[in-house]
Write an enzyme that holds these catalytic residues in place. Sequence first.
Site, short mmCIF file in Angstrom:
data_model
loop_
_atom_site.label_atom_id
_atom_site.label_comp_id
_atom_site.label_asym_id
_atom_site.label_seq_id
_atom_site.Cartn_x
_atom_site.Cartn_y
_atom_site.Cartn_z
N ARG A 148 15.86 -26.76 21.07
CA ARG A 148 16.03 -26.17 22.40
C ARG A 148 15.87 -27.24 23.47
O ARG A 148 15.23 -28.27 23.25
CB ARG A 148 15.00 -25.06 22.63
CG ARG A 148 15.09 -23.88 21.66
CD ARG A 148 13.99 -22.88 21.95
NE ARG A 148 14.06 -21.71 21.09
CZ ARG A 148 13.38 -21.59 19.94
NH1 ARG A 148 12.59 -22.57 19.54
NH2 ARG A 148 13.48 -20.49 19.21
N LYS A 172 8.99 -21.79 21.04
CA LYS A 172 8.53 -20.63 21.80
C LYS A 172 7.16 -20.18 21.33
O LYS A 172 6.84 -20.26 20.15
CB LYS A 172 9.55 -19.48 21.65
CG LYS A 172 10.85 -19.71 22.41
CD LYS A 172 11.74 -18.49 22.33
CE LYS A 172 12.99 -18.65 23.20
NZ LYS A 172 13.87 -17.47 23.14
N HIS A 242 22.30 -25.13 25.29
CA HIS A 242 22.25 -23.96 24.40
C HIS A 242 23.53 -23.84 23.57
O HIS A 242 23.48 -23.44 22.41
CB HIS A 242 22.03 -22.68 25.20
CG HIS A 242 21.91 -21.47 24.32
ND1 HIS A 242 20.79 -21.23 23.53
CD2 HIS A 242 22.76 -20.45 24.07
CE1 HIS A 242 20.97 -20.11 22.85
NE2 HIS A 242 22.16 -19.62 23.16
N ARG A 245 23.19 -26.11 20.73
CA ARG A 245 22.31 -25.47 19.72
C ARG A 245 23.12 -24.47 18.91
O ARG A 245 23.02 -24.40 17.69
CB ARG A 245 21.14 -24.80 20.43
CG ARG A 245 20.18 -24.02 19.54
CD ARG A 245 18.99 -23.58 20.39
NE ARG A 245 18.23 -22.49 19.81
CZ ARG A 245 17.26 -22.63 18.92
NH1 ARG A 245 16.95 -23.82 18.46
NH2 ARG A 245 16.58 -21.58 18.47
N HIS A 268 13.57 -19.59 14.53
CA HIS A 268 13.62 -18.15 14.79
C HIS A 268 12.54 -17.43 13.99
O HIS A 268 12.23 -17.82 12.86
CB HIS A 268 14.98 -17.57 14.42
CG HIS A 268 16.07 -17.92 15.39
ND1 HIS A 268 17.41 -17.87 15.08
CD2 HIS A 268 16.01 -18.34 16.69
CE1 HIS A 268 18.12 -18.24 16.13
NE2 HIS A 268 17.30 -18.52 17.11
N TYR A 277 24.75 -16.02 15.16
CA TYR A 277 25.59 -17.20 14.97
C TYR A 277 26.61 -17.03 13.85
O TYR A 277 27.46 -17.89 13.65
CB TYR A 277 24.71 -18.42 14.65
CG TYR A 277 23.75 -18.78 15.75
CD1 TYR A 277 24.18 -19.42 16.90
CD2 TYR A 277 22.40 -18.46 15.65
CE1 TYR A 277 23.30 -19.75 17.92
CE2 TYR A 277 21.51 -18.79 16.66
CZ TYR A 277 21.97 -19.43 17.79
OH TYR A 277 21.09 -19.75 18.81
#
Length: 298
Positions: A148, A172, A242, A245, A268, A277
């Site tokens: 990210r 995150k 992004h 990514r 994730h 994706y």
Amino acid sequence: MATNKDAFRDYLQLEKKYSSHTVTAYCNDVASFELFNTIHFEQEGIEQVNYSQIRTWIVSLVDNDISNTSVNRKIASLKAFYKFLLKTKQIKGSPLLKHKALKTPKIIQIPFSEKEVEDALGHLQNPVGFEEIRNKLIVDLFYTTGMRRTELIHLKVVNVNLSGGTIKVLGKRNKERILPVLPIIINRFSLYLNERSFMLSIVDDDYFFLTKKGLKLNDSFVYRLINSYFSAVSEKVKKSPHILRHTFATHLLNNGADLNSVKELLGHSSLASTQIYTHNSLAELKKVYGDAHPRNQK
């Protein structure tokens, strides 16, 4: 509600481990609803409200041309606030318990093609000097790791393991993960670090990527950098970190990587996040299937 505001912020930062940007957005959304409630319902505080009050706010937002996506984000902020109040036993039930999110259009993020990536990197062929070497490394790193933007910006020198061929990133909710780095990128790391060592002034010494003034990079700098290089090779509307990514994940899936591995690389927490994706890899599968199946030749 002053005490609750501070406590809610602490809850988001310390317990939920949200980024400072997310914490600010959530607190602003809650404050916005509180102001609306005070003006329209003459009620101090929003601990004890009913759903009809929130519904009135939602209608007001929509009437002011706030997109459904933005409204849903604001409601997510309120949900977090009432979850906090439940957790601290200040309320017995959330007024948003039966709320259903507004419908939003499904926006397909279109990745760059392999040719577009190669063309963009071609513009960075044989970089000379600190800035060109840094810029090529940033584009390469986004495309070869799927990290990210905030992870790249906050990458620390100490977390780059040249001998082991890995980097440690902080994702995150402050979740750390180790990413493998291709040998060619390790060489570019060494080249960049050599140039970095000749800088006369470094302010943010802990951070790996720096501006020419020795400062840590910021969001807009990184966005402009990626947008600039890909604007020269792509006509796609979105050209951002992004999308790189997204491109990383799509190209891996198109070339046979399994979904679980891509999930781990992207950081994730669930497969559901990674499955967005797969529509591009499915398109690739359909093409291969159509080209190869005997029945399609008739």
